[in-house]
Design an enzyme around this catalytic site. Structure first.
Site, mmCIF file in Angstrom:
data_model
loop_
_atom_site.group_PDB
_atom_site.id
_atom_site.type_symbol
_atom_site.label_atom_id
_atom_site.label_comp_id
_atom_site.label_asym_id
_atom_site.label_seq_id
_atom_site.Cartn_x
_atom_site.Cartn_y
_atom_site.Cartn_z
ATOM 1 N N ARG A 124 17.586 10.878 82.704
ATOM 2 C CA ARG A 124 18.285 11.029 81.672
ATOM 3 C C ARG A 124 18.457 9.691 80.701
ATOM 4 N NH1 ARG A 124 24.442 12.676 81.514
ATOM 5 N NH2 ARG A 124 24.661 13.284 79.378
ATOM 6 N N ASP A 184 29.424 25.853 72.322
ATOM 7 C CA ASP A 184 30.039 26.228 73.357
ATOM 8 C C ASP A 184 31.597 27.057 72.884
ATOM 9 O OD1 ASP A 184 29.287 23.418 75.293
ATOM 10 O OD2 ASP A 184 29.250 23.390 73.248
ATOM 11 N N ARG A 187 30.404 30.707 72.146
ATOM 12 C CA ARG A 187 29.971 31.319 73.336
ATOM 13 C C ARG A 187 31.226 31.718 74.204
ATOM 14 N NH1 ARG A 187 25.554 26.807 74.558
ATOM 15 N NH2 ARG A 187 23.804 27.917 73.630
ATOM 16 N N HIS A 211 29.900 18.137 75.191
ATOM 17 C CA HIS A 211 29.058 19.253 74.994
ATOM 18 C C HIS A 211 28.123 19.462 76.327
ATOM 19 C CE1 HIS A 211 26.166 22.152 73.527
ATOM 20 N NE2 HIS A 211 25.147 21.214 73.660
HETATM 21 N N1 NAD Z 1 24.033 20.269 70.188
HETATM 22 C C1 NAD Z 1 23.414 21.591 70.397
HETATM 23 O O1 NAD Z 1 24.572 22.225 70.652
HETATM 24 C C2 NAD Z 1 22.101 21.888 70.741
HETATM 25 C C3 NAD Z 1 21.777 23.124 70.923
HETATM 26 C C4 NAD Z 1 20.361 23.371 70.945
HETATM 27 C C5 NAD Z 1 19.425 22.459 71.012
HETATM 28 N N2 NAD Z 1 19.923 21.041 71.000
HETATM 29 C C6 NAD Z 1 19.015 20.034 70.883
HETATM 30 O O2 NAD Z 1 18.289 19.786 69.721
HETATM 31 C C7 NAD Z 1 17.119 19.128 69.715
HETATM 32 C C8 NAD Z 1 15.890 19.787 69.062
HETATM 33 O O3 NAD Z 1 15.637 21.015 69.900
HETATM 34 P P1 NAD Z 1 14.281 21.882 69.524
HETATM 35 O O4 NAD Z 1 14.242 22.866 70.375
HETATM 36 O O5 NAD Z 1 14.498 22.075 68.055
HETATM 37 O O6 NAD Z 1 13.355 20.911 69.812
HETATM 38 P P2 NAD Z 1 11.742 20.751 69.137
HETATM 39 O O7 NAD Z 1 10.823 20.175 69.999
HETATM 40 O O8 NAD Z 1 11.545 22.442 68.876
HETATM 41 O O9 NAD Z 1 11.966 20.252 67.896
HETATM 42 C C9 NAD Z 1 11.938 18.558 67.730
HETATM 43 C C10 NAD Z 1 11.242 18.276 66.411
HETATM 44 O O10 NAD Z 1 11.683 17.102 66.250
HETATM 45 C C11 NAD Z 1 10.554 16.517 65.722
HETATM 46 N N3 NAD Z 1 10.502 15.000 65.825
HETATM 47 C C12 NAD Z 1 10.293 14.195 66.797
HETATM 48 N N4 NAD Z 1 10.291 12.996 66.628
HETATM 49 C C13 NAD Z 1 10.578 12.880 65.013
HETATM 50 C C14 NAD Z 1 10.719 11.947 64.328
HETATM 51 N N5 NAD Z 1 10.467 10.678 64.812
HETATM 52 N N6 NAD Z 1 10.796 12.118 63.020
HETATM 53 C C15 NAD Z 1 10.978 13.422 62.483
HETATM 54 N N7 NAD Z 1 10.873 14.369 63.441
HETATM 55 C C16 NAD Z 1 10.658 14.232 64.643
HETATM 56 C C17 NAD Z 1 9.314 17.064 66.559
HETATM 57 O O11 NAD Z 1 8.027 17.047 65.814
HETATM 58 C C18 NAD Z 1 9.712 18.314 66.736
HETATM 59 O O12 NAD Z 1 9.404 19.308 65.654
HETATM 60 C C19 NAD Z 1 17.187 18.824 71.208
HETATM 61 O O13 NAD Z 1 17.642 17.561 71.382
HETATM 62 C C20 NAD Z 1 17.812 20.026 71.871
HETATM 63 O O14 NAD Z 1 18.315 19.546 73.010
HETATM 64 C C21 NAD Z 1 21.208 20.749 70.755
#
Ligand code: NAD
Length: 351
Positions: A124, A184, A187, A211
C-alpha cells in the site's frame, strides 16, 4: 503529445457560419461581466472520472467541462462520445487534453480521479508513493491555471491523497476536500431505506472517519422523516441487537469490494456522489455532506495535520464549517485510531 480540443467550426477549411447565421439586434453591448460561468475540470478520464463528467453534464451543473488524462486516444474518444450526445443534453462546452493544462484555466472546481493502479504484490505504501509522484506532476499545473478553485480528491487512498493535494497546492484548507465518506454514507442510507422500505432521500445517516475499512457509522445520527431511529426504538421498547447494526456497517464497507469483484470497478454511485457535492459547492447550497476535511482539532485529533470525513457544510467558498455532531466515546476512539494510522503513513511520505 497529441492534443484534443472541442471545436466550434467544422475543422480545417470548414464552414464557420456563426457570424452569418444570426444578425445582431440594434445597439448590442458585450455580455455583462456579472454573468456567472461555472467550470469543472476532471483529471483522470477513467471509469470514475467519466461517470462524474457524465453525471455533471446530465444535471446541467456547469457551462464548461475540461477533461485531462494521460492517455490521449482514450481521452479524445471519451470527449467525442460525450460531445455526440449534445442534442440530448444541456449546452456545455467539453474540452480535453492529455498535456495542455491551459484548458483547465479558470475552473471553479477541480476533481482529481487520476491514480496509479495497484500492481499485484505491491505494498500500500509503494502505491501511495507512486500516487504522490503523480500528484506532484499534476497539482502544480492545476493550481497555476486555477488559483481560486476548490480541489476535490477522489483518488484512493482518498484521505491521505487529500492531504497530499493540500500540501502540494498550498491552497487554504477550506478549498481542499476529499470525496471521503459521502459515498459510504449513501450506501448506508440505501441499506437502511431498503430495510425500512422508504425513500433513501428521507433517511439521514452519516458514516464518518476514514473512507473504507475503518469508517465509523454514527448510529445516533440516523433519522427517518425527522424521527431519530435509535431513540424511537428505545422509547417503544423495541429490542434491537448491536450485532445487527454492525452487520449493516459491514455491508457498507464490503459494498465497494463486492461491486469491484463483480464488475471490476465502481463508477455510478461515486459519479452521483461527486455530482451532488459539485452542485452544493458550485450553487452555494450550504448543504451538509460527510467529506474529508482537515480534521485537526476536532474530537481530540491533535497528533498532526490529517484529513478525515466529518459532516461539513459546503458552499461556493468550499468548507463553511464542520457540524458539531455528538459522537459516543467509542466513536471518538475509532476516529482517533484512524487518524493515527493515517498520520503514521503520512510521516513516511517526506512531504
Ligand atoms: N473516493 C471514492 O469514494 C472512490 C470511489 C471509486 C474509486 N475511487 C478511486 O478513483 C480512482 C480512479 O478509479 P478508476 O476506476 O476511474 O481508475 P481508472 O484506471 O479507470 O482511471 C484512472 C485514470 O487516470 C489516468 N491517469 C493516470 N495517470 C495520470 C496522469 N498523470 N495524468 C492524467 N491522468 C492520469 C489514467 O490514464 C486513467 O484513465 C482510483 O484511485 C480509485 O480507487 C475512489
Amino acid at each position: 503529445m497529441h492534443k484534443t480540443y472541442s471545436s466550434s467550426s467544422l475543422g480545417p477549411g470548414g464552414l464557420d457560419l456563426s457570424q452569418a447565421f444570426f444578425r445582431p439586434i440594434h445597439n448590442t453591448a458585450p455580455p455583462s461581466s456579472t454573468n456567472r460561468q461555472a467550470k469543472i475540470t476532471v483529471v483522470g478520464a477513467g471509469n470514475v472520472g467519466m461517470a462524474i463528467a457524465q453525471t455533471v453534464l446530465t444535471q446541467d451543473l456547469v457551462d464548461e467541462i475540461a477533461l485531462i488524462d494521460a492517455k490521449p486516444e482514450k481521452l479524445r474518444g471519451e470527449m467525442l462520445d460525450l460531445q455526440h450526445a449534445a442534442a440530448f443534453l444541456p449546452r456545455t462546452t467539453i474540452l480535453a487534453s492529455s498535456s495542455d493544462y491551459a484548458i483547465t484555466s479558470g475552473s471553479n472546481l477541480i476533481v482529481i480521479t487520476a491514480g496509479a493502479r495497484q500492481i499485484p504484490g505491491e505494498s500500500r505504501l509503494n502505491l501511495l508513493h507512486r500516487n504522490v509522484a503523480l500528484f506532484r506532476s499534476i497539482i502544480p499545473e492545476l493550481a497555476k491555471h486555477s488559483p481560486d478553485a476548490i480541489l476535490m480528491v477522489v483518488s484512493n487512498p482518498v484521505d491521505i491523497l487529500t492531504y497530499v493535494a493540500w500540501k502540494i497546492s498550498g491552497f487554504p484548507s477550506n478549498r481542499v476536500i476529499g470525496s471521503g465518506t459521502n459515498l459510504d454514507s449513501s450506501r448506508f442510507r440505501f441499506l437502511l431505506a431498503d430495510h425500512l422500505e422508504v425513500n433513501a432521500q428521507d433517511v439521514q445517516a452519516y458514516v464518518v472517519g476514514e473512507h473504507g475499512d475503518s469508517s465509523v457509522a454514527l448510529w445516533s445520527s440516523i433519522s427517518v422523516g425527522g424521527v431519530p431511529i435509535l431513540s424511537f426504538l428505545e422509547r417503544q421498547q423495541i429490542p434491537y441487537e448491536e450485532e445487527m447494526l454492525e452487520n449493516i456497517h459491514r455491508t457498507v464497507v464490503e459494498g465497494a469490494y463486492e461491486v469491484i469483484n463483480l464488475k471490476g470497478y465502481t463508477s455510478w454511485a461515486i459519479g452521483y456522489s461527486v455530482a451532488s457535492l459539485a452542485r452544493t459547492l458550485l450553487r452555494d447550497q450550504r448543504r451538509i455532506h460527510p467529506v474529508s476535511v482537515l480534521a485537526k482539532g476536532f474530537y481530540g485529533i491533535d497528533g498532526g495535520d490529517v484529513f478525515l470525513s466529518l459532516p461539513a457544510q459546503l458552499g461556493r467558498g468550499g468548507v463553511v464549517g464542520v457540524t458539531n455532531v455528538h459522537l459516543t466515546d467509542e466513536e471518538v476512539q475509532r476516529l482517533r485510531a484512524s487518524a493515527e494510522t493515517i498520520l503514521e503513513l503520512q510521516s513516511q511520505l517526506g512531504l
